[in-house]
Write a protein that holds these residues in place. Structure first.
Motif, PDB file in Angstrom:
ATOM      1  N   ILE A 345       4.263  -8.551   1.736  1.00  0.00           N
ATOM      2  CA  ILE A 345       4.262  -6.925   2.493  1.00  0.00           C
ATOM      3  C   ILE A 345       6.098  -6.993   2.427  1.00  0.00           C
ATOM      4  N   GLY A 346       6.302  -6.292   1.169  1.00  0.00           N
ATOM      5  CA  GLY A 346       8.274  -6.001   0.843  1.00  0.00           C
ATOM      6  C   GLY A 346       8.758  -5.602  -0.248  1.00  0.00           C
ATOM      7  N   SER A 347       9.894  -5.703  -0.512  1.00  0.00           N
ATOM      8  CA  SER A 347      10.584  -5.931  -1.863  1.00  0.00           C
ATOM      9  C   SER A 347      11.523  -4.601  -1.825  1.00  0.00           C
ATOM     10  N   CYS A 348      12.655  -4.172  -2.564  1.00  0.00           N
ATOM     11  CA  CYS A 348      12.934  -3.026  -3.096  1.00  0.00           C
ATOM     12  C   CYS A 348      11.929  -1.906  -3.357  1.00  0.00           C
ATOM     13  N   THR A 349      10.723  -2.526  -3.733  1.00  0.00           N
ATOM     14  CA  THR A 349       9.455  -1.302  -4.200  1.00  0.00           C
ATOM     15  C   THR A 349       8.601  -0.531  -2.469  1.00  0.00           C
ATOM     16  N   ASN A 350       8.492  -1.373  -1.747  1.00  0.00           N
ATOM     17  CA  ASN A 350       7.729  -0.946  -0.788  1.00  0.00           C
ATOM     18  C   ASN A 350       8.594  -1.863   0.644  1.00  0.00           C
ATOM     19  N   SER A 351       9.735  -2.418   0.690  1.00  0.00           N
ATOM     20  CA  SER A 351      10.062  -2.312   2.622  1.00  0.00           C
ATOM     21  C   SER A 351      10.361  -1.711   3.482  1.00  0.00           C
ATOM     22  N   ARG A 352      10.872   0.008   2.786  1.00  0.00           N
ATOM     23  CA  ARG A 352      11.171   0.829   3.543  1.00  0.00           C
ATOM     24  C   ARG A 352      10.303   1.407   5.051  1.00  0.00           C
ATOM     25  N   ILE A 353      10.378   1.644   6.151  1.00  0.00           N
ATOM     26  CA  ILE A 353       9.502   2.012   7.330  1.00  0.00           C
ATOM     27  C   ILE A 353       8.507   2.809   7.097  1.00  0.00           C
ATOM     28  N   GLU A 354       8.646   3.594   6.217  1.00  0.00           N
ATOM     29  CA  GLU A 354       7.540   4.267   6.315  1.00  0.00           C
ATOM     30  C   GLU A 354       6.270   3.413   5.432  1.00  0.00           C
ATOM     31  N   ASP A 355       6.638   2.215   4.702  1.00  0.00           N
ATOM     32  CA  ASP A 355       5.724   1.394   4.601  1.00  0.00           C
ATOM     33  C   ASP A 355       5.219   0.691   4.994  1.00  0.00           C
ATOM     34  N   LEU A 356       6.194   0.343   5.714  1.00  0.00           N
ATOM     35  CA  LEU A 356       5.677  -0.197   7.248  1.00  0.00           C
ATOM     36  C   LEU A 356       4.483   0.472   8.374  1.00  0.00           C
ATOM     37  N   ARG A 357       4.985   1.737   7.861  1.00  0.00           N
ATOM     38  CA  ARG A 357       4.036   2.169   8.694  1.00  0.00           C
ATOM     39  C   ARG A 357       3.087   2.185   8.107  1.00  0.00           C
ATOM     40  N   GLU A 358       2.393   2.152   6.971  1.00  0.00           N
ATOM     41  CA  GLU A 358       1.693   2.897   6.618  1.00  0.00           C
ATOM     42  C   GLU A 358       0.936   1.068   6.960  1.00  0.00           C
ATOM     43  N   ALA A 359       1.221   0.346   6.468  1.00  0.00           N
ATOM     44  CA  ALA A 359       0.738  -1.366   6.481  1.00  0.00           C
ATOM     45  C   ALA A 359       0.041  -1.693   7.743  1.00  0.00           C
ATOM     46  N   ALA A 360       1.010  -0.993   8.565  1.00  0.00           N
ATOM     47  CA  ALA A 360       1.078  -1.346  10.140  1.00  0.00           C
ATOM     48  C   ALA A 360      -0.275  -0.262  10.592  1.00  0.00           C
ATOM     49  N   LYS A 361      -0.570   0.988  10.027  1.00  0.00           N
ATOM     50  CA  LYS A 361      -2.142   1.175  10.535  1.00  0.00           C
ATOM     51  C   LYS A 361      -3.173   0.141  10.534  1.00  0.00           C
ATOM     52  N   VAL A 362      -3.276  -0.158   9.033  1.00  0.00           N
ATOM     53  CA  VAL A 362      -4.263  -1.367   8.618  1.00  0.00           C
ATOM     54  C   VAL A 362      -4.465  -2.210  10.625  1.00  0.00           C
ATOM     55  N   ALA A 363      -2.759  -3.219  10.500  1.00  0.00           N
ATOM     56  CA  ALA A 363      -2.703  -4.050  11.207  1.00  0.00           C
ATOM     57  C   ALA A 363      -3.585  -3.693  12.553  1.00  0.00           C
ATOM     58  N   SER A 364      -2.658  -2.310  13.100  1.00  0.00           N
ATOM     59  CA  SER A 364      -3.418  -1.599  14.479  1.00  0.00           C
ATOM     60  C   SER A 364      -4.710  -2.110  14.452  1.00  0.00           C
ATOM     61  N   TRP A 365      -5.848  -1.261  13.224  1.00  0.00           N
ATOM     62  CA  TRP A 365      -6.930  -0.900  13.120  1.00  0.00           C
ATOM     63  C   TRP A 365      -7.870  -1.942  13.324  1.00  0.00           C
ATOM     64  N   ARG A 470      -9.537   3.285   0.768  1.00  0.00           N
ATOM     65  CA  ARG A 470     -10.284   4.813   1.149  1.00  0.00           C
ATOM     66  C   ARG A 470     -11.301   5.054   1.641  1.00  0.00           C
ATOM     67  N   VAL A 471     -11.644   4.145   1.897  1.00  0.00           N
ATOM     68  CA  VAL A 471     -13.557   3.713   2.198  1.00  0.00           C
ATOM     69  C   VAL A 471     -13.309   2.840   3.793  1.00  0.00           C
ATOM     70  N   LEU A 472     -11.706   2.696   4.097  1.00  0.00           N
ATOM     71  CA  LEU A 472     -11.765   2.184   5.711  1.00  0.00           C
ATOM     72  C   LEU A 472     -10.222   3.656   5.823  1.00  0.00           C
ATOM     73  N   ALA A 473      -9.933   4.761   5.127  1.00  0.00           N
ATOM     74  CA  ALA A 473      -9.055   5.575   5.056  1.00  0.00           C
ATOM     75  C   ALA A 473      -9.726   6.207   6.862  1.00  0.00           C
ATOM     76  N   ASN A 474     -11.068   6.861   7.014  1.00  0.00           N
ATOM     77  CA  ASN A 474     -10.997   7.800   7.770  1.00  0.00           C
ATOM     78  C   ASN A 474     -11.301   6.594   9.458  1.00  0.00           C
ATOM     79  N   GLU A 475     -11.641   5.495   9.046  1.00  0.00           N
ATOM     80  CA  GLU A 475     -10.922   5.012   9.794  1.00  0.00           C
ATOM     81  C   GLU A 475      -9.779   4.675  10.308  1.00  0.00           C
ATOM     82  N   VAL A 476      -9.113   3.620   9.377  1.00  0.00           N
ATOM     83  CA  VAL A 476      -7.607   3.676   9.056  1.00  0.00           C
ATOM     84  C   VAL A 476      -6.477   4.884   9.912  1.00  0.00           C
ATOM     85  N   MET A 477      -6.620   5.528   9.126  1.00  0.00           N
ATOM     86  CA  MET A 477      -5.247   6.238   8.620  1.00  0.00           C
ATOM     87  C   MET A 477      -5.691   7.660   9.544  1.00  0.00           C
ATOM     88  N   GLN A 478      -5.578   7.245  11.094  1.00  0.00           N
ATOM     89  CA  GLN A 478      -6.215   8.057  11.708  1.00  0.00           C
ATOM     90  C   GLN A 478      -4.057   8.149  12.563  1.00  0.00           C
TER      91      GLN A 478
END
Lengths: 478, 212
Positions: A345-365, A470-478
């Motif tokens: 998870i990184g690179s000039c494509t997806n390493s900004r704060i919003e990207d890390l927040r999205e990935a962290a939601k999964v980690a938090s779940w 999307r299957v996890l979205a309801n659980e993860v992306m709260q």
């Protein structure tokens, strides 16, 4: 004057001179410099006794070769170390501002330019790196150049350019939960192919693009080069202006308001004609996963690896066969049955704060479920795009969520997007990666890359295989 | 820059689409701070059976017998025949440096990626776009005749086969002029110093924050 596109406006405001064949001398407002594509340019400057035309237009940082762990020990690889030291020496000699390896503002050039407000709407921005298209998210004309042109811009502040054709990619409607800018980018490339944008400057427009954050727009413009486009761009709106406010290099006070008035004019006029138009329905875009060795080899996560027997022509058929052999995949395998060995998870494509927040939601779940990175995943690493992104993520506690879920939390740099540092895939290893290229050997010789969004990468880490976010979205992306 | 005028060269075919710059010169060789010496590492991952690192003596490395450029009949080739979107991916100028150092002076394909195409002209390498049907025909003729050569004439803008069949190609007049004469771009541009300064003065009035 007739209706003009955003690209026309950016172009017209930077033309210094035009040759009879239409080749224009274009003024360049900003150049970002990194260690890989600059040493030979500086060498040329020295050999000819030349000095940079305008020092304030330049900002340098090392990113490609930088270690993402144990940075206090320096760079172990002597060849990498020499390259980074060469950048330091060249910047010192020529008087160029550099955020060195241990500067808290160091990071990937395409993350720090916008973060510092060095990237601004209405500018022409270049860098010896193809993903310079990223900066087009601000209503700027930004594109990658080779080392000869790096030297040319250093010496003359200009480039010789032929005007590109214009393409509008219009994405209307609302993205479904769990679908991101990365998925739009991959869906567009899947539709038009990696050469579909060749010769065009692409403007992304439509309600789905307006709804994206600046981070999302950067992800999208970043990937414009993977469609072959000269540049990607998004018109200025209030989000753009709000993002600029208070950035270190942004204009201040009254000058900010003067600039903002100009920036708000950086939109395509109503009725402006594009040479090509592509329309996508946002609601129809699903999370995307690449299966092959080119970003155009992509399917939705609920799809299957395609069968070369159904390829549209003979050249594609042999490309697909070669890609399947390289990727170690069989035709018709469901994407969600593909296991991964590593996650990046990184690179000039997806390493900004919003990207890390999205990935962290999964980690938090995962942590809440008492789950961790799956046993078959040898390494799941999170590499922030800059020192400031890292600090922000730590202030929000994202690093703790990642490490509690079994992810490694690293220092900023390009890292395993192209594996010039120590972070790489071993032969045969399969990676869910938020980067931009799945070429053969890109992440390490023999490595197998699947491009996905940050949340999809994090979910693949936790499950050990691709899953439909999307299957996890309801659980993860709260 | 070496001028390019006319080339009569042996042709080597690379029959795959979307050949990217990571394939042309893998990332580990980008760590060099020099502009030369990349030829032995061109197509490194396809060309050798072992893993290449900068500074390796390539004469002792095991060659991949299945890689087309390793075939005896293509040794000494200076014209590369390729498929669509050649040179896609990274902006690394190390790609044309490697191809030029290997010995290629002309590359023929149905299409090229933008940045690579541009980089070639800065290094005395001529990228030539021909229609896909013509490229197909050249692939067939190259396969059928060992020692197949093509003549590239930049002034006339033609590619001529051994049977005398000539195909015309397009090239921007400005690029052609510079390549034919091996002109250094920077010296040419610096002749426009007055115009560049006038532009800056005008722009500073319109948008002073750009020059802060």
């Amino acid at each position: 004057m007739s209706a003009r596109t955003l690209f026309d406006k950016l172009w017209d405001s930077h033309v210094v001179h035009v040759e009879p064949d239409g080749t224009a001398l274009l003024y360049i407002d900003r150049q970002l410099v990194h260690e890989v594509t600059s040493p030979q340019a500086f060498e040329g400057m020295k050999m000819n006794g030349r000095k940079p035309w305008r020092l304030a237009s330049l900002l340098a940082t090392p990113d490609h070769n930088i270690p993402t762990a144990d940075r206090d020990k320096g760079i172990a690889d002597p060849v990498s170390r020499t390259q980074v030291e060469t950048l330091d020496a060249n910047c010192a000699e020529f008087g160029i501002t550099e955020f060195g390896m241990n500067d808290p503002r160091q990071g990937i050039v395409h993350v720090i330019g916008p973060e510092q407000g060095f990237t601004q709407p209405g500018m022409t921005i270049v860098c010896g790196d193809s993903h310079t298209s990223t900066h087009g998210a601000f209503g700027a004309l930004a594109f990658g150049i080779g080392t000869s042109e790096v030297e040319h811009v250093l010496a003359t502040q200009c480039l010789w350019q032929k005007k590109a054709k214009t393409m509008q990619v219009r994405v209307e409607g609302e993205l479904k939960f769990g679908v991101t800018a990365k998925d739009i980018a991959l869906a567009v490339i899947g539709r038009i192919g990696t050469a579909g944008g060749t010769g065009y400057a692409v403007e992304f427009a439509g309600s789905a693009i307006r709804a994206l954050s600046m981070e999302g727009r950067m992800t999208l413009c970043n990937m414009a080069i993977e469609a072959g486009a000269r540049a990607g761009m998004v018109a200025v709106d209030e989000k753009t202006v709000a993002y600029m406010r208070g950035r270190p290099y942004a204009p201040k006070g009254e000058q900010f308001e003067q600039a903002a008035t100009y920036w708000r004019s950086l939109v395509s006029d109503a009725g402006a004609a594009f040479d090509a138009v592509l329309e996508l329905d946002a609601a129809g875009i699903k999370p995307q996963v690449t299966w092959g060795t080119s970003p155009e080899m992509v399917v939705p996560v609920d799809g299957r690896v395609p069968d070369p027997a159904h390829a549209p022509n003979a050249v594609k058929k042999s490309d697909w066969e070669r890609a399947l052999a390289y990727m170690g995949l069989s035709a018709n395998t469901p994407i969600d049955q593909i296991n991964v060995d590593k996650v990046f998870i990184g690179s000039c494509t997806n390493s900004r704060i919003e990207d890390l927040r999205e990935a962290a939601k999964v980690a938090s779940w995962a942590v809440a479920q008492n789950r961790k990175v799956a046993g078959n995943v040898k390494l799941a690493m999170v590499v922030p795009g800059s020192g400031l992104v890292k600090a922000q993520a730590e202030a929000e506690g994202l690093d703790k969520l990642f490490t509690a879920a079994g992810f490694e939390w690293r220092d900023p740099g390009c890292s395993m997007c192209l594996a010039m540092n120590a972070d790489r895939l071993e032969p045969g290893e399969r990676c869910a990666s938020t980067s931009n290229r799945n070429f053969e050997g890109r992440q390490g010789q023999g490595g197998r890359t699947h491009l996905v969004s940050p949340a999809m990468a994090a979910a693949a880490a936790v499950f050990g295989h691709f899953v439909d976010i999307r299957v996890l979205a309801n659980e993860v992306m709260q | 820059m070496k001028p390019f005028t006319r080339l009569d060269g042996l042709v080597a075919p690379l029959d795959r689409a979307n050949v990217d710059t990571d394939a042309i010169i893998p990332k580990q060789f980008l760590k060099s701070i020099k502009r030369s010496g990349f030829g032995p590492y061109a197509f490194d991952e396809w060309r050798y059976l072992d893993h290449g690192e900068p500074g390796m003596d390539c004469s002792a490395r095991p060659l991949n017998p299945d890689f087309v450029l390793n075939q005896a009949r293509y040794q000494g080739a200076s014209v590369l025949l390729a498929r669509e979107n050649f040179g896609c991916g990274s902006s690394r100028e190390h790609a044309p440096w490697a191809l030029e150092d290997y010995g290629f002076r002309a590359i023929i394909a149905p299409s090229f990626a933008d940045i690579f195409f541009n980089n070639c002209f800065k290094n005395g390498v001529l990228p030539i776009v021909l229609k896909a049907e013509i490229v197909d025909k050249l692939f067939r003729e190259t396969a059928d005749a060992e020692g197949y050569r093509l003549t590239v004439d930049l002034a006339a803008q033609t590619v001529t086969t051994p049977s005398g069949e000539a195909f015309a190609f397009d090239v921007d007049p400005e690029r052609k002029h510079r390549l034919l004469n091996g002109l250094d771009d920077i010296s040419l541009t610096l002749k426009f110093t007055d115009q560049i300064q006038a532009y800056e003065a005008r722009r500073k009035g319109e948008a002073p924050w750009l020059f802060a």
